[in-house]
Motif scaffolding. Structure first.
Motif, PDB file in Angstrom:
ATOM      1  N   HIS A   1      -6.963   1.119   3.671  1.00 11.98           N
ATOM      2  CA  HIS A   1      -7.086   2.066   2.140  1.00 11.98           C
ATOM      3  C   HIS A   1      -7.787   1.617   0.842  1.00 11.98           C
ATOM      4  CE1 HIS A   1      -3.512   3.410   4.934  1.00 11.98           C
ATOM      5  NE2 HIS A   1      -4.725   4.891   4.168  1.00 11.98           N
TER       6      HIS A   1
ATOM      7  N   CYS B   1      -4.867  -3.706   4.043  1.00 10.09           N
ATOM      8  CA  CYS B   1      -5.508  -2.611   4.736  1.00 10.09           C
ATOM      9  C   CYS B   1      -6.916  -1.887   4.465  1.00 10.09           C
ATOM     10  CB  CYS B   1      -4.072  -1.261   4.658  1.00 10.09           C
ATOM     11  SG  CYS B   1      -3.551  -0.743   3.232  1.00 10.09           S
TER      12      CYS B   1
ATOM     13  N   ILE C   1       0.119   4.187   0.639  1.00  6.47           N
ATOM     14  CA  ILE C   1       0.012   4.626   2.111  1.00  6.47           C
ATOM     15  C   ILE C   1       0.181   4.354   2.777  1.00  6.47           C
ATOM     16  CG2 ILE C   1      -2.162   5.996   3.181  1.00  6.47           C
ATOM     17  CD1 ILE C   1      -1.778   6.981   0.749  1.00  6.47           C
ATOM     18  N   CYS C   2      -0.205   3.485   3.830  1.00  4.13           N
ATOM     19  CA  CYS C   2       0.615   2.736   5.257  1.00  4.13           C
ATOM     20  C   CYS C   2       2.196   1.966   5.065  1.00  4.13           C
ATOM     21  CB  CYS C   2      -0.147   2.242   5.362  1.00  4.13           C
ATOM     22  SG  CYS C   2      -1.334   0.608   4.900  1.00  4.13           S
TER      23      CYS C   2
ATOM     24  N   CYS D   1       0.851  -1.053  -0.150  1.00  3.21           N
ATOM     25  CA  CYS D   1       0.205  -0.306   0.592  1.00  3.21           C
ATOM     26  C   CYS D   1       1.290   1.140   0.534  1.00  3.21           C
ATOM     27  CB  CYS D   1      -0.848  -0.673   1.269  1.00  3.21           C
ATOM     28  SG  CYS D   1      -1.651   1.536   1.395  1.00  3.21           S
TER      29      CYS D   1
HETATM   30 ZN   LIG Z   1      -2.874   1.200   3.590  1.00  2.66          ZN
END
Ligand SMILES: [Zn+2]
Ligand SMILES: [Zn+2]
Length: 269
Positions: free
Chosen positions: A144, A142, A131-132, A129
């Motif tokens: 997202h 996750c 983002i994370c 991911c």
């Molecule tokens: Zn994520």
């Protein structure tokens, strides 16, 4: 700050760079202050501005017959349009001409003679991911969603441990960057004719696809071994050479302005 951005000369306005860097700064502050709405608004404004710039430049590259360079820009526009539309309100998209650009980008792409692309076949170890940094597995994802924005950042899934397995040749690629053709050998006359009429990137126009029938006599110079003018992919000798008429694809351009005086008709045989 308001400034006009419809013509090529507008893209040279030094305020644009300033606005983009201010948006970036404001976004960082918003992220720091956990103001996700503001961060996402900064992302939208910045993307819409960059999209408009690339679109205007692509249009003028086509006018200057820099077809390949323009093609890459159109692809960037297509991708940006998709993400902006997915993450913005209809009102925002209308106010920033996003629907208009998306439509014209697809119209322009459809007039290119490109039909062969290379496509790499990859084996992906795993996705992460953007983002994370979570390692995405079938039972472990996750929160997202790919393609959505979070705190002013677009969520992408980053492929890791890639192994190239093959390169295939395709006609409808996932990404359109990898054109296989040599432009020198291609006919860009449709785009050329269109650009004789169009002056600016934000002029309204459309293309209507029909077919027209022509008497077989008009194709007496087409060799039996060459591609049939009806464009269905067969050889002329095995396709329409014995018919009384050949039905060939026809394009009608629709403009807002009166352009009747311009010579747009072309019969290539
Ligand atoms: Zn994520
Ligand atoms: Zn045919």
């Amino acid at each position: 700050m308001k400034f006009e951005l419809t013509k090529l000369e507008h893209t040279k306005n030094p305020h644009i760079k300033w606005v983009l860097s201010e948006l970036e700064k404001l976004k960082k502050q918003a992220v720091g202050a956990a103001n996700e709405e503001l961060a996402n608004n900064c992302w939208r404004e910045s993307e819409a501005l960059q999209l408009t710039l690339i679109y205007i430049e692509a249009f003028h590259k086509i006018k200057r017959r820099e077809y390949r360079e323009a093609w890459y820009d159109l692809e960037r526009c297509e991708i940006k349009c998709q993400f902006v539309m997915r993450n913005s309100s209809e009102e925002f998209c209308i106010s920033k001409n996003i629907y208009f650009i998306a439509h014209q980008v697809s119209n322009l792409q459809s007039l290119y003679p490109y039909c062969v692309f290379s496509s790499p076949g990859m084996v992906v170890g795993y996705y992460e991911c953007g983002i994370c940094n979570h390692k995405i597995r079938p039972r472990s994802r996750c929160a997202h969603v790919k393609g959505k924005i979070y705190n002013g950042k677009l969520c992408v899934h980053v492929a890791r441990d890639l192994v190239l397995k093959e390169i295939s040749i395709v006609s409808k690629p996932v990404q359109k960057y990898s054109v296989v053709h040599n432009d020198e050998t291609l006919d860009f006359s449709v785009l050329e004719h269109l650009m004789v009429v169009l002056e600016e990137a934000f002029e309204e126009w459309d293309v209507i696809r029909t077919t027209k029938k022509f008497p077989i006599d008009m194709f007496c110079r087409v060799e039996l071994e060459s591609e049939c003018p009806c464009k269905n992919g067969n050889k002329f000798g095995q396709c329409c050479s014995n018919k009384a008429e050949v039905e060939i694809p026809h394009l009608d351009f629709v403009f807002r302005r009166d352009v009747r005086s311009l010579p747009l008709d072309k019969f290539p045989y």
